[in-house]
Scaffold this motif. Structure first.
Motif, PDB file in Angstrom:
ATOM      1  N   ALA A 134      41.583  53.173  24.618  1.00  0.00           N
ATOM      2  CA  ALA A 134      41.628  51.873  23.745  1.00  0.00           C
ATOM      3  C   ALA A 134      42.419  52.055  22.516  1.00  0.00           C
ATOM      4  CB  ALA A 134      40.195  51.584  23.364  1.00  0.00           C
ATOM      5  N   GLY A 135      42.626  53.082  21.932  1.00  0.00           N
ATOM      6  CA  GLY A 135      43.412  53.554  20.781  1.00  0.00           C
ATOM      7  C   GLY A 135      43.035  52.651  19.619  1.00  0.00           C
TER       8      GLY A 135
ATOM      9  N   LYS B 217      41.599  57.903  17.910  1.00  0.00           N
ATOM     10  CA  LYS B 217      42.796  58.049  16.952  1.00  0.00           C
ATOM     11  C   LYS B 217      43.855  59.112  17.270  1.00  0.00           C
ATOM     12  CE  LYS B 217      41.893  58.659  12.456  1.00  0.00           C
ATOM     13  NZ  LYS B 217      40.942  59.253  11.419  1.00  0.00           N
ATOM     14  N   ALA B 218      43.088  59.798  18.353  1.00  0.00           N
ATOM     15  CA  ALA B 218      43.746  61.040  18.856  1.00  0.00           C
ATOM     16  C   ALA B 218      44.976  60.372  19.894  1.00  0.00           C
ATOM     17  CB  ALA B 218      42.871  62.138  19.488  1.00  0.00           C
ATOM     18  N   GLY B 219      44.423  59.148  20.509  1.00  0.00           N
ATOM     19  CA  GLY B 219      45.096  58.784  21.680  1.00  0.00           C
ATOM     20  C   GLY B 219      46.417  58.258  21.053  1.00  0.00           C
ATOM     21  N   VAL B 220      46.063  57.692  19.758  1.00  0.00           N
ATOM     22  CA  VAL B 220      47.283  56.931  19.064  1.00  0.00           C
ATOM     23  C   VAL B 220      48.255  57.946  18.418  1.00  0.00           C
ATOM     24  CG1 VAL B 220      47.641  55.353  17.286  1.00  0.00           C
ATOM     25  CG2 VAL B 220      46.100  54.723  18.677  1.00  0.00           C
ATOM     26  N   ARG B 221      47.692  58.766  17.919  1.00  0.00           N
ATOM     27  CA  ARG B 221      48.280  60.033  17.499  1.00  0.00           C
ATOM     28  C   ARG B 221      49.259  60.635  18.402  1.00  0.00           C
ATOM     29  NH1 ARG B 221      44.527  62.714  15.965  1.00  0.00           N
ATOM     30  NH2 ARG B 221      44.002  61.830  13.807  1.00  0.00           N
ATOM     31  N   ASN B 222      48.743  60.716  19.749  1.00  0.00           N
ATOM     32  CA  ASN B 222      49.526  61.311  20.720  1.00  0.00           C
ATOM     33  C   ASN B 222      50.799  60.674  20.863  1.00  0.00           C
ATOM     34  OD1 ASN B 222      47.955  63.752  20.992  1.00  0.00           O
ATOM     35  ND2 ASN B 222      46.743  62.540  22.536  1.00  0.00           N
TER      36      ASN B 222
ATOM     37  N   GLU C  44      49.659  60.857  10.394  1.00  0.00           N
ATOM     38  CA  GLU C  44      48.005  60.280  10.210  1.00  0.00           C
ATOM     39  C   GLU C  44      48.057  59.259   9.496  1.00  0.00           C
ATOM     40  OE1 GLU C  44      44.044  60.704  10.601  1.00  0.00           O
ATOM     41  OE2 GLU C  44      45.537  62.071  11.371  1.00  0.00           O
ATOM     42  N   ASN C  45      48.908  58.961   8.561  1.00  0.00           N
ATOM     43  CA  ASN C  45      49.186  57.545   7.730  1.00  0.00           C
ATOM     44  C   ASN C  45      49.267  56.536   8.921  1.00  0.00           C
ATOM     45  OD1 ASN C  45      50.389  59.106   5.028  1.00  0.00           O
ATOM     46  ND2 ASN C  45      48.454  58.734   5.157  1.00  0.00           N
TER      47      ASN C  45
ATOM     48  N   GLY D 227      45.964  50.901  13.415  1.00  0.00           N
ATOM     49  CA  GLY D 227      44.585  50.480  13.859  1.00  0.00           C
ATOM     50  C   GLY D 227      44.595  49.021  12.781  1.00  0.00           C
ATOM     51  N   ASN D 228      45.072  49.060  11.388  1.00  0.00           N
ATOM     52  CA  ASN D 228      45.083  48.242  10.714  1.00  0.00           C
ATOM     53  C   ASN D 228      45.886  46.804  11.208  1.00  0.00           C
ATOM     54  OD1 ASN D 228      43.448  49.836   9.005  1.00  0.00           O
ATOM     55  ND2 ASN D 228      45.085  49.794   7.273  1.00  0.00           N
TER      56      ASN D 228
END
Length: 282
Positions: free
Chosen positions: A57-58, A174-179, A226-227, A233-234
Motif C-alpha cells: 500500500a505504501g 514507509k519502508a515500501g515507499v523508501r525502497n 526520509e523527508n 504520503g502527504n
C-alpha cells in the motif's frame, strides 16, 4: 418479511460457526446485539497479513502533518480499515449524526465480537472544510460529510486495535515507499528525486518554502530520502481530499505574524501615575 430474512441469515451464520467448533455467546448492549466468538484471535497471523498489505500500500497508509518540532506522522483511514479487516471478529458502527449549524459530530463505536470490548469516539467535521476542485456547492458538502465519516471510523479503530499493529504497519508502509525512492535515487540521483517531489507538490499548490519549513530546512539540497518518504504520503493525502494542504504544510511565517498580533493585542496599556516626588505607589 425483511426482518425475518435477516434473522434466518444470522441463524445460518451462527450454525456455521458452531459446526466448525466455535462457541457462541449472545451479548446485548444499548446500541447493538453482538455475537462474541469464543476463539482466540491469532495475532501473529493478523500481524503478518497486515504487514504484507502495508508494504504494498505504501504512501496511501500514512501522512505527516504540522511543521518543525510540532511535526507528527500518523496512519491513514486505509491503514485503519486494513487493520480492522485482518484483526477480524469486529465491527464499527456509526450512531446517528449530530447535525450542528457549523459542523457534523460523528460518533463511531468499535465492537470486538470476540471479547465483547467496545469503544466509542466522536469526531467533529466542519462544514466549512475547504474542498478543492470544480464541484458544485452541494457536491462539496457531500465530500465534507464523507471525510468526517471516514475520520470518525479511522480514529475509533486506531484507538481500539493493538497499537503495535498500527506502528508496525506504518513502518512497513514507509519502508515500501523508501525502497522505491532509494531505487530512483540510485538510478538518477537525490537531486532529481527532490525536484520530482517538489514539482508534484507545486501542482497541488504547495510552494517549496512551505516544504522546507515543514522540516526546518534552509535549502532543498538538505532534503533527505526520509523527508521524501513523508512527502509522498502527504501528497497522496492531499490528492485524495482526505487532508488539507494547510494542515500538512502550515504557513509558518503567517502563523508567527498572527501570533505576534495576538500577543500585541493582549498586552495591557501602560498606566501613567501622577505622584509627588518621594511618594511610592504600589
Amino acid at each position: 418479511m425483511e426482518n425475518n430474512q435477516i434473522t434466518i441469515e444470522q441463524d445460518s451464520a451462527a450454525g456455521d460457526i458452531v459446526s466448525s467448533g466455535g462457541t457462541l455467546q449472545q451479548t446485548r448492549t444499548s446500541y447493538t446485539a453482538a455475537v462474541a466468538v469464543q476463539r482466540p484471535r491469532q495475532l501473529k497471523k493478523v500481524h503478518d497479513q497486515l504487514m504484507q498489505e502495508a508494504a504494498l500500500a505504501g504512501e496511501s497508509f500514512y501522512y505527516g502533518w504540522g511543521a518543525g518540532d510540532n511535526r507528527v506522522e500518523g496512519p491513514s483511514v486505509d491503514l485503519a480499515l486494513a487493520a480492522a479487516r485482518y484483526y477480524g471478529n469486529c465491527a464499527v458502527e456509526l450512531a446517528p449524526v449530530q447535525d450542528l449549524p457549523d459542523a457534523w459530530v460523528f460518533t463511531a463505536t468499535f465492537i470486538d465480537l470476540e471479547t465483547g470490548f467496545t469503544l466509542s469516539r466522536q469526531f467533529r467535521q466542519s462544514k466549512a472544510w475547504i474542498v478543492h476542485g470544480k464541484l458544485d456547492a452541494e457536491r462539496k458538502m457531500d465530500v465534507r460529510f464523507q471525510i468526517g465519516q471516514s475520520k470518525a471510523t479511522r480514529n475509533v479503530i486506531l484507538n481500539a486495535v493493538p497499537g503495535f499493529l498500527i506502528d508496525h504497519a506504518l513502518d512497513a508502509a514507509k519502508a515500501g515507499v523508501r525502497n522505491k525512492i532509494e531505487k530512483y535515487v540510485s538510478d538518477k540521483g537525490l537531486p532529481a528525486a527532490v525536484d520530482l517531489a517538489l514539482r508534484a507538490l507545486a501542482k497541488a499548490g504547495i510552494k517549496e518554502e512551505r516544504v522546507l519549513n515543514k522540516f526546518d530546512l534552509g535549502s532543498k539540497k538538505a532534503l533527505t530520502v526520509e523527508n521524501l518518504v513523508i512527502l509522498r504520503g502527504n501528497l497522496t493525502a492531499i490528492e485524495t481530499g482526505r487532508e488539507r494542504a494547510s494542515d500538512l504544510f502550515p504557513d509558518v511565517q503567517a502563523g508567527k505574524v498572527a501570533e505576534e498580533k495576538l500577543q500585541t493585542a493582549a498586552k495591557p496599556e501602560a498606566t501613567v501615575v501622577d505622584r509627588e516626588p518621594g511618594v511610592e505607589v504600589e
